[in-house]
Design an enzyme around this catalytic site. Structure first.
Site, mmCIF file in Angstrom:
data_model
loop_
_atom_site.group_PDB
_atom_site.id
_atom_site.type_symbol
_atom_site.label_atom_id
_atom_site.label_comp_id
_atom_site.label_asym_id
_atom_site.label_seq_id
_atom_site.Cartn_x
_atom_site.Cartn_y
_atom_site.Cartn_z
ATOM 1 N N SER A 143 -38.662 9.979 -8.572
ATOM 2 C CA SER A 143 -38.431 10.690 -7.304
ATOM 3 C C SER A 143 -39.690 10.599 -6.471
ATOM 4 C CB SER A 143 -38.111 12.163 -7.568
ATOM 5 O OG SER A 143 -38.104 12.882 -6.346
ATOM 6 N N TYR A 157 -40.409 20.002 -11.656
ATOM 7 C CA TYR A 157 -39.593 18.787 -11.518
ATOM 8 C C TYR A 157 -40.466 17.622 -11.060
ATOM 9 C CZ TYR A 157 -36.230 15.638 -9.143
ATOM 10 O OH TYR A 157 -35.511 14.555 -8.698
HETATM 11 P P1 NAP Z 1 -26.436 14.805 -9.630
HETATM 12 O O1 NAP Z 1 -25.530 14.504 -8.493
HETATM 13 O O2 NAP Z 1 -26.746 16.218 -9.951
HETATM 14 O O3 NAP Z 1 -25.875 14.065 -10.923
HETATM 15 C C1 NAP Z 1 -26.587 14.212 -12.125
HETATM 16 C C2 NAP Z 1 -25.963 13.359 -13.198
HETATM 17 O O4 NAP Z 1 -26.761 13.511 -14.371
HETATM 18 C C3 NAP Z 1 -24.563 13.790 -13.559
HETATM 19 O O5 NAP Z 1 -23.827 12.668 -13.963
HETATM 20 C C4 NAP Z 1 -24.796 14.721 -14.746
HETATM 21 O O6 NAP Z 1 -23.701 14.781 -15.652
HETATM 22 C C5 NAP Z 1 -25.954 14.020 -15.421
HETATM 23 N N1 NAP Z 1 -26.738 14.908 -16.264
HETATM 24 C C6 NAP Z 1 -27.341 16.066 -15.942
HETATM 25 N N2 NAP Z 1 -27.955 16.591 -17.016
HETATM 26 C C7 NAP Z 1 -27.728 15.739 -18.042
HETATM 27 C C8 NAP Z 1 -28.087 15.721 -19.407
HETATM 28 N N3 NAP Z 1 -28.806 16.704 -19.947
HETATM 29 N N4 NAP Z 1 -27.652 14.693 -20.154
HETATM 30 C C9 NAP Z 1 -26.908 13.695 -19.628
HETATM 31 N N5 NAP Z 1 -26.544 13.649 -18.337
HETATM 32 C C10 NAP Z 1 -26.955 14.660 -17.554
HETATM 33 O O7 NAP Z 1 -27.873 14.096 -9.424
HETATM 34 P P2 NAP Z 1 -28.333 12.899 -8.475
HETATM 35 O O8 NAP Z 1 -28.805 13.491 -7.207
HETATM 36 O O9 NAP Z 1 -27.333 11.805 -8.476
HETATM 37 O O10 NAP Z 1 -29.662 12.463 -9.253
HETATM 38 C C11 NAP Z 1 -29.715 11.344 -10.095
HETATM 39 C C12 NAP Z 1 -31.176 11.058 -10.375
HETATM 40 O O11 NAP Z 1 -31.863 10.829 -9.134
HETATM 41 C C13 NAP Z 1 -31.915 12.207 -11.055
HETATM 42 O O12 NAP Z 1 -32.825 11.697 -11.996
HETATM 43 C C14 NAP Z 1 -32.669 12.856 -9.901
HETATM 44 O O13 NAP Z 1 -33.822 13.531 -10.330
HETATM 45 C C15 NAP Z 1 -33.004 11.651 -9.071
HETATM 46 N N6 NAP Z 1 -33.290 11.993 -7.674
HETATM 47 C C16 NAP Z 1 -32.344 12.591 -6.890
HETATM 48 C C17 NAP Z 1 -32.666 12.920 -5.584
HETATM 49 C C18 NAP Z 1 -31.694 13.598 -4.672
HETATM 50 O O14 NAP Z 1 -32.115 14.106 -3.610
HETATM 51 N N7 NAP Z 1 -30.393 13.636 -4.989
HETATM 52 C C19 NAP Z 1 -33.940 12.615 -5.078
HETATM 53 C C20 NAP Z 1 -34.861 12.005 -5.908
HETATM 54 C C21 NAP Z 1 -34.527 11.684 -7.207
HETATM 55 P P3 NAP Z 1 -22.558 15.945 -15.536
HETATM 56 O O15 NAP Z 1 -21.781 15.600 -14.287
HETATM 57 O O16 NAP Z 1 -21.779 15.799 -16.767
HETATM 58 O O17 NAP Z 1 -23.312 17.231 -15.392
#
Ligand code: NAP
Length: 248
Positions: A143, A157
């Protein structure tokens, strides 16, 4: 035979979009999830519609035994893994460090950092030429928070993502002669459910005035960068932590 790609946390958000784009590129895909089995199956159907194989697998990235079981199931169902996208991640709750509880801090580190190390271990054991493998690609979803520090939101985080950047650099060097490339993408704020789940459903709108482009990103804009790193022609990029953050 298609190459096999494991995407952790692919039931929604960025991971789900990576799954669909990678299916279009001809990968067979394991869609990992924590609790959203139905949504993971919907992503699997989208993947299969592209003419490739898909499996779903529930495994908590904070639990070593479940990660080991995930890789074993992929060996048996799809074949040896070629690509790993360490995408699963959690923010924990919004709070200052002086309000942080040990459970939140520990869980964020367990899922975001320890989980990433253990999946990388399992992948390297299968991909490395040192272990008889044919090589592969590991992409960690970090991130831009690792550079900004996320003061007043979730320093815990941001710190976990800083650890991911360092493990990307170190692991890339460790396996550079073993035909494995390791890179990280550092997304800026992206329109997914992660914000609502940490108690800030309007976070993107609230921060839009601080963003150079005046907007957050979309999951496909992150997936595009992941696909570039997965590309076969991309043979000299390793150990890179690449911001995909709209000039933040
Ligand atoms: P999201 O929409 O909340 O989706 C998270 C995904 O991770 C879901 O498939 C969830 O599964 C899974 N997950 C959560 N906890 C888990 C665990 N303990 N074991 C296995 N799977 C798990 O998140 P996102 O925004 O797509 O983020 C994806 C990645 O991008 C993350 O690493 C996040 O830190 C990074 N990121 C996101 C942003 C942002 O603004 N969105 C910015 C920078 C970085 P379930 O559906 O089963 O809960």
């Amino acid at each position: 035979m298609n190459r096999v790609l494991i995407i952790t946390g692919a039931s929604r958000g960025i991971g789900a979009e990576i799954a669909v784009q990678a299916a279009r590129a001809g990968f067979d895909i394991c869609i990992n999830y924590a609790s959203s089995g139905e949504r993971a199956e919907q992503v699997a159907q989208q993947v299969r519609a592209e003419g490739v194989r898909a499996m779903t697998f529930q495994a908590d990235m904070g639990a070593e035994a479940e990660i080991v079981a995930l890789f074993k199931a992929v060996d048996e169902t799809l074949g040896t893994v070629y690509g790993l996208v360490n995408n699963a991640g959690i923010t924990g709750k919004f709070c200052r460090v002086d309000e942080l509880d040990i459970e939140t801090a520990q869980r964020v580190i367990d899922v975001n950092v320890v989980g990433c190390l253990i999946t990388a271990r399992e992948a390297v054991r299968r991909m490395s030429t040192k272990h008889g493998g044919k090589g592969g690609v590991i992409i960690n979803i970090s991130s831009i928070a690792s550079k900004l520090g996320s003061p007043g939101e979730y320093v815990h985080y941001a710190a976990s993502k800083g650890a991911i950047d360092v493990l990307t650099i170190g692991l890339a060097k460790e396996v550079a002669k073993e035909n494995i490339r390791v890179n990280a993408i550092m997304p800026g704020i992206v329109d997914t459910e992660i914000h609502a789940n940490s108690g800030r459903p309007n976070r993107i709108a609230e921060r839009a005035h601080l963003l150079p482009m005046g907007r957050g990103g979309q999951p496909e804009e992150i997936a595009n960068a992941v696909m570039w790193l997965l590309d076969d022609n991309n043979t000299f990029t390793s150990g890179a932590c690449i911001p995909v953050a709209g000039a933040v």
